[in-house]
Motif scaffolding. Structure first.
Motif, PDB file in Angstrom:
ATOM      1  N   THR A   5       0.829  -1.206   0.000  1.00 53.17           N
ATOM      2  CA  THR A   5       0.000   0.000   0.000  1.00 53.17           C
ATOM      3  C   THR A   5       0.865   1.258   0.000  1.00 53.17           C
ATOM      4  N   GLY A   6       2.005   1.202   0.668  1.00 56.38           N
ATOM      5  CA  GLY A   6       2.921   2.348   0.650  1.00 56.38           C
ATOM      6  C   GLY A   6       3.454   2.614  -0.748  1.00 56.38           C
ATOM      7  N   LEU A  48      -8.742   4.868  -1.716  1.00 54.94           N
ATOM      8  CA  LEU A  48      -9.458   4.685  -0.456  1.00 54.94           C
ATOM      9  C   LEU A  48      -8.945   3.460   0.298  1.00 54.94           C
ATOM     10  N   PHE A  49      -8.890   2.331  -0.392  1.00 53.38           N
ATOM     11  CA  PHE A  49      -8.445   1.103   0.268  1.00 53.38           C
ATOM     12  C   PHE A  49      -6.956   1.177   0.637  1.00 53.38           C
ATOM     13  N   ALA A  50      -6.138   1.736  -0.230  1.00 53.17           N
ATOM     14  CA  ALA A  50      -4.703   1.827   0.059  1.00 53.17           C
ATOM     15  C   ALA A  50      -4.441   2.724   1.265  1.00 53.17           C
ATOM     16  N   VAL A  51      -5.091   3.884   1.305  1.00 51.34           N
ATOM     17  CA  VAL A  51      -4.871   4.814   2.423  1.00 51.34           C
ATOM     18  C   VAL A  51      -5.349   4.201   3.724  1.00 51.34           C
ATOM     19  N   GLU A  52      -6.546   3.626   3.723  1.00 57.14           N
ATOM     20  CA  GLU A  52      -7.093   3.084   4.967  1.00 57.14           C
ATOM     21  C   GLU A  52      -6.282   1.913   5.481  1.00 57.14           C
ATOM     22  N   LEU A  53      -5.942   0.988   4.605  1.00 60.81           N
ATOM     23  CA  LEU A  53      -5.153  -0.160   5.060  1.00 60.81           C
ATOM     24  C   LEU A  53      -3.765   0.267   5.514  1.00 60.81           C
ATOM     25  N   HIS A  54      -3.122   1.143   4.763  1.00 59.02           N
ATOM     26  CA  HIS A  54      -1.782   1.602   5.125  1.00 59.02           C
ATOM     27  C   HIS A  54      -1.787   2.321   6.478  1.00 59.02           C
TER      28      HIS A  54
END
Length: 132
Positions: A5-6, A48-54
């Motif tokens: 995700t980073g 959305l998914f990348a920011v939240e999971l990261h």
């Protein structure tokens, strides 16, 4: 997961910042990136998914590493932290999806006027008010 995700965010954030800084007038539900076109919300979903999971995984790891919110039993604390992390993840993803759905509905309703500045109904003066 945080490394993946980073890596995604490295590219997504650069494009996002460029768009926000160079085209601030395009922010809104009727812009081409959200309302219409072949991508219609796709990049927003990835972000959305990348920011939240990261962010969620990073905060969890910080809490475990530095002993924040740690009780007497470290294993029980980690279970509570994981439950809290997943509850926050679900909350923010649902909130983001609801926001994206609202933006896409507004964009769909205005699809014949893509690019026109959107003004919410509560800001638009009521013609009946002027008649009084």
């Amino acid at each position: 997961m945080q490394a993946v995700t980073g890596f995604l965010l490295f590219f997504i954030a650069a494009v996002h910042l460029y768009q926000m800084l160079m085209h601030p007038g395009d922010i809104g539900p009727t812009n081409r990136r959200t309302a219409s076109g072949p991508a219609a919300g796709g990049p927003v979903l990835v972000a959305l998914f990348a920011v939240e999971l990261h962010g969620g995984i990073g905060l969890y790891r910080l809490c475990v590493k530095w002993g924040w919110l740690e009780g007497k039993d470290p294993n029980a604390s980690r279970k509570r932290l994981k439950a809290l992390k997943w509850a926050l993840t679900v909350f923010f993803i649902v909130l983001g999806l609801a926001t994206l759905a609202a933006y896409m509905k507004i964009g769909y309703d205005h699809r014949d006027r893509v690019g026109e500045r959107y003004t919410p109904a509560w800001v638009t003066p009521n013609p009946m008010e002027k008649a009084k």
